[in-house]
Design a protein around this motif. Structure first.
Motif, short mmCIF file in Angstrom:
data_model
loop_
_atom_site.label_atom_id
_atom_site.label_comp_id
_atom_site.label_asym_id
_atom_site.label_seq_id
_atom_site.Cartn_x
_atom_site.Cartn_y
_atom_site.Cartn_z
N ASP A 196 0.84 -1.21 0.00
CA ASP A 196 0.00 0.00 0.00
C ASP A 196 0.87 1.25 0.00
OD1 ASP A 196 1.03 -0.42 2.54
OD2 ASP A 196 -0.80 0.17 3.59
N LEU A 197 1.96 1.24 -0.75
CA LEU A 197 2.91 2.35 -0.73
C LEU A 197 2.26 3.67 -1.08
CD1 LEU A 197 5.86 3.27 -0.39
CD2 LEU A 197 6.17 2.84 -2.84
N VAL A 198 1.34 3.69 -2.03
CA VAL A 198 0.71 4.95 -2.42
C VAL A 198 0.01 5.60 -1.21
CG1 VAL A 198 -1.05 6.02 -3.87
CG2 VAL A 198 0.44 4.26 -4.82
N ALA A 199 -0.75 4.81 -0.47
CA ALA A 199 -1.44 5.34 0.71
C ALA A 199 -0.45 5.82 1.76
CB ALA A 199 -2.36 4.27 1.31
N ARG A 200 0.63 5.07 1.95
CA ARG A 200 1.63 5.47 2.95
C ARG A 200 2.31 6.79 2.56
NH1 ARG A 200 3.27 1.30 6.60
NH2 ARG A 200 2.14 -0.65 6.22
N LEU A 201 2.63 6.93 1.28
CA LEU A 201 3.25 8.17 0.83
C LEU A 201 2.28 9.35 0.97
CD1 LEU A 201 5.12 6.94 -2.38
CD2 LEU A 201 6.15 7.55 -0.18
N LYS A 202 1.02 9.11 0.62
CA LYS A 202 0.03 10.18 0.69
C LYS A 202 -0.17 10.65 2.13
CE LYS A 202 -4.18 11.44 -1.71
NZ LYS A 202 -5.23 10.97 -2.66
N GLN A 203 -0.16 9.70 3.07
CA GLN A 203 -0.38 10.03 4.47
C GLN A 203 0.92 10.34 5.21
OE1 GLN A 203 -2.92 7.08 6.44
NE2 GLN A 203 -3.78 6.52 4.44
N ASP A 204 2.04 10.22 4.51
CA ASP A 204 3.36 10.37 5.13
C ASP A 204 3.50 9.41 6.31
OD1 ASP A 204 5.92 11.28 5.40
OD2 ASP A 204 5.40 13.17 6.39
N ALA A 205 3.02 8.18 6.10
CA ALA A 205 3.06 7.16 7.14
C ALA A 205 4.41 6.42 7.11
CB ALA A 205 1.92 6.16 6.93
N PRO A 206 4.79 5.78 8.21
CA PRO A 206 6.04 5.02 8.23
C PRO A 206 6.00 3.87 7.21
CG PRO A 206 5.20 5.35 10.46
CD PRO A 206 4.11 5.77 9.53
N LEU A 207 7.17 3.49 6.72
CA LEU A 207 7.26 2.39 5.76
C LEU A 207 7.78 1.14 6.44
CD1 LEU A 207 8.84 4.14 2.63
CD2 LEU A 207 6.42 3.95 3.26
N ASN A 208 7.23 -0.03 6.04
CA ASN A 208 7.81 -1.30 6.44
C ASN A 208 9.21 -1.43 5.83
OD1 ASN A 208 5.31 -2.14 7.62
ND2 ASN A 208 4.60 -2.81 5.61
N GLN A 209 10.08 -2.13 6.51
CA GLN A 209 11.41 -2.43 5.98
C GLN A 209 11.42 -3.82 5.37
OE1 GLN A 209 13.92 -0.03 5.85
NE2 GLN A 209 12.10 1.15 6.47
N GLY A 210 12.00 -3.95 4.20
CA GLY A 210 12.04 -5.23 3.51
C GLY A 210 13.07 -6.19 4.10
N ASN A 211 12.80 -7.48 3.96
CA ASN A 211 13.72 -8.52 4.40
C ASN A 211 14.53 -8.98 3.19
OD1 ASN A 211 15.06 -10.76 5.34
ND2 ASN A 211 13.22 -11.89 5.96
N ARG A 212 15.77 -8.57 3.10
CA ARG A 212 16.60 -8.89 1.94
C ARG A 212 16.79 -10.39 1.75
NH1 ARG A 212 19.67 -4.81 -0.31
NH2 ARG A 212 19.40 -2.75 0.63
#
Length: 366
Positions: free
Chosen positions: A332-348
């Motif tokens: 849901d990156l679009v919603a997170r960017l729009k709300q300036d919400a924290p991002l999950n960190q990926g597991n490499r």
């Protein structure tokens, strides 16, 4: 003022925002066939203005990594149809990245265990990803390639044409030609990997010939409004380089301008790395394209965060911004960017190969 979240018309596509999901190889399609897991993965990310799929080989010869989906057999196309149907049902738009890896391959992945093909018989100092009979994945040195003969190149163009048509028949809204990151088209562009002395080597005009012919072929087959292209002028990915990339890529984009493409997708800097690895004038590249009448959406990529993306759109330096790894962990990156919400960190550790963990199990804001 135009914002990152405003809708945009890109070629024949009406997009809900200026945020694209960049192509992300995930090695989760055994036998080159998209499966239920892939359907879920893309459906989860359908809120992107535009989804660009992982690199999708146009033929088995074009395949360089294990368990990536293809466009060259019925089972693969049937699997992709399920993906595109799910994305469209969720309100999204999706194009597939059509891919020929050239020398970035291994004999075990090639037809009849043959050599990979390339502009010149120069082995890339890099690795590919293989999966053994027990299902264990590992990285392996690429195999020594052979040079494509002049009379083989029309067949390569035909492979691109057929793949583009197959993609549209499978329900995609368009295609992105992969001309970046040291794969076949980029290998022809760069002097380090192209030492030919015929019509496809030597001068800038000759080294850019294949990229232009592929773009012309695909645009003629499915329409420029459904055709995009991805370039990476200064990336060292997969052991490619050129001593003077500015005139090379300026020439290329100027020749692409008359084709009325949907978008030009530009990786700024080293793919997945520093943005300033080689001096390059990105504004001049865009302006050279516009000066020749190019109207495609200008899509930028590489290391963009929210603030950078907002500024790129507001300033007019870009029409769209593509995000890669951020979409892995944030469906849901679009919603997170729009709300300036924290991002999950990926597991490499789960980026390449495996199942649902690290692929479809990242939490959304809800």
């Amino acid at each position: 003022m135009t914002t990152l979240f405003d809708p945009i018309t890109v070629g024949d596509m009406q997009l809900s925002s200026r945020i694209a999901m960049a192509p992300l190889t995930r090695n989760r399609s055994p036998k080159a066939v998209p499966n239920d897991l892939n359907v879920t993965y893309y459906e989860q990310r359908a809120s992107a203005g535009l989804l660009i799929t992982e690199g999708t080989p146009i033929t088995q010869q074009g395949q360089g990594y294990a368990d990536v989906p293809g466009l060259y057999k019925k089972e693969s196309l049937d699997g992709w149809k399920r993906v595109t149907d799910a994305v469209h049902k969720a309100g999204g738009k999706i194009v597939t990245q059509i891919w020929h890896v050239g020398r970035i391959s291994h004999t075990s992945l090639q037809p009849d265990n043959g050599q990979p093909v390339a502009p010149s018989p120069i082995t890339a100092k890099t690795k590919t990803y293989l999966i053994d009979a027990e299902g264990h994945g590992s990285f392996a040195e690429t195999s020594e390639p052979r040079a494509l003969t002049l009379d083989e190149i029309p067949g390569i163009l035909e492979d691109y044409r057929l793949a583009a048509r197959a993609a549209i028949d499978a329900g995609f809204d368009g295609v992105e030609i992969h001309a970046a990151n040291g794969y076949l088209i980029d290998q022809f562009l760069r002097s380090s990997s192209n030492q030919r002395t015929d019509a496809y080597g030597g001068s800038i005009e000759n080294r850019a010939r294949l990229a232009i012919e592929v773009a012309e072929t695909v645009a003629k087959e499915i329409g420029g409004g459904r055709t995009g292209i991805r370039i990476s002028p200064v990336t060292p990915a997969n052991d490619v380089s050129d001593p003077d990339p500015q005139p090379l890529f300026t020439y290329l984009v100027e020749k692409l301008a008359p084709l009325d493409l949907a978008f030009i997708h530009v990786i700024e800097g080293a793919t997945g790395g520093p943005r300033d690895n080689v001096p390059f004038d990105w504004d001049a590249l865009r302006e050279a394209y516009r000066a020749k009448g190019g109207k495609a959406a200008w899509m930028v990529n590489n290391g963009y965060d929210r603030a950078m993306a907002l500024d790129a759109i507001a300033s007019g330096k870009a029409d769209m911004v593509a995000f890669g790894r951020a979409f892995i962990a944030n469906p849901d990156l679009v919603a997170r960017l729009k709300q300036d919400a924290p991002l999950n960190q990926g597991n490499r550790d789960t980026y390449y190969g495996g199942g649902a963990p690290g692929y479809t199990d990242y939490p959304t804001l809800g």
